[in-house]
Design an enzyme around this catalytic site. Structure first.
Site, short mmCIF file in Angstrom:
data_model
loop_
_atom_site.label_atom_id
_atom_site.label_comp_id
_atom_site.label_asym_id
_atom_site.label_seq_id
_atom_site.Cartn_x
_atom_site.Cartn_y
_atom_site.Cartn_z
CG HIS A 1 -6.81 4.03 8.33
ND1 HIS A 1 -5.89 4.29 9.33
CD2 HIS A 1 -7.88 3.46 8.94
CE1 HIS A 1 -6.39 3.89 10.49
NE2 HIS A 1 -7.60 3.39 10.29
CB CYS B 1 -0.26 6.10 7.61
SG CYS B 1 -0.94 6.22 9.28
#
Length: 310
Positions: free
Chosen positions: A86, A139
């Site tokens: 992430h 991301c």
């Protein structure tokens, strides 16, 4: 010349933000480094969270691994870091001065965030004539080393958005709550919570913020006096600062879309491809596959047409 690599894969098993393909990304990258680029097994370190026999990818362990990689490097060495997990963006808080309005971060398994400023500071210590390639399939990864020149991308050609949204809804907040045992976390107190929980193991940006001695990015860049950021570091990002990177597949067969595209291209070219060609081909492949994310390349002009990794 020594070739060394740190490979980080975080699936966050059992959490609201569980991913499926990050560990497989590490395995694929490991295989490519050995078979295509001549890395020795003993010089590849994996940090993954699905095997307790491996070094766990906590914030402290990732920092130590990256610092050790750079600290032990000598002129002429080849360094590679691959991160699959992430990524998030922390909004500014009262009293903080930040050029981009956000701190782009990677998210360790214990949620002890590592900010772009910290990565920049580590990379700035890369020895002269030592190459450093950072591949981040996460991301908002276009902003992880935003002092490096944007060669391919759109992250710094538009003004940052003033409003803040977590990249995966409330998942970031909920993961922080579960990981830290704190139920009072909200956008306005993320940094204070991280400091309360992790103390001296928290990212330096958080510690400086807590001491009201906030260091702007310009000051961080000024600390890189040897020119390491501009001359030695290459960042390949899975997407732009305002985009997310796709995690694809199901248990048993999954991958990050960006990492998978790289592996396909490396397989087709036997690893004989330069940075620019690799990122451009990845963009075309991901677009053909229906993904909206647009990978980026950040490095000095002298590295654009240099062979990937070596």
């Amino acid at each position: 010349m020594v070739k060394k690599a740190i490979l980080i894969g975080i699936n966050y098993p059992g959490t609201e933000g569980e991913l499926l393909g990050c560990i497989d990304d590490v395995k694929q990258m490991h295989k490519s480094l050995v078979e295509l680029f001549g890395f020795s097994e003993e010089n590849i370190t994996e940090l993954i969270d699905t095997d307790k026999s491996k070094i766990q990818p906590t914030g402290k362990n990732i920092r130590q691994a990256l610092s050790g990689l750079v600290g032990s490097a000598k002129s002429g060495d080849v360094l590679c870091v691959h991160y699959s997990g992430h990524g998030t963006r922390l909004p500014p808080e009262t009293g903080e001065d930040d050029d981009t309005e956000f701190d782009e971060c990677i998210v360790p398994s214990d949620n002890n965030y590592i900010t772009d400023d910290e990565i920049i500071e580590i990379v700035s210590k890369v020895p002269k004539d030592c190459s450093f390639t950072f591949v981040s399939d996460s991301c908002h990864s276009g902003g992880l080393i935003d002092s490096a020149k944007e060669q391919i991308g759109e992250s710094f050609k538009k003004k940052p958005k003033k409003e803040f949204k977590f990249p995966f809804g409330l998942t970031s907040i909920n993961m922080l709550k579960r990981g830290t045992g704190r139920d009072d976390i909200e956008v306005g107190n993320i940094r204070t919570t991280i400091f309360d929980v992790f103390g001296e193991d928290a990212t330096p940006k958080v510690k400086k913020f807590m001491k009201t001695e906030v260091m702007s990015k310009k000051e961080v860049y000024a600390g890189a006096s040897n020119g390491g950021l501009e001359n030695e570091c290459v960042l390949l990002s899975g997407c732009q600062t305002d985009q997310t990177s796709a995690d694809v597949g199901s248990k048993g067969q999954a991958y990050g879309a960006f990492t998978n595209s790289i592996q396909i291209i490396l397989g087709e070219t036997k690893g004989k491809i330069n940075y620019k060609e690799l990122v451009l081909k990845s963009r075309k492949l991901l677009e053909k596959q229906g993904y909206s994310q647009r990978p980026g390349l950040y490095c000095s002009d002298s590295y654009v047409n240099v062979p990937f990794i070596c």
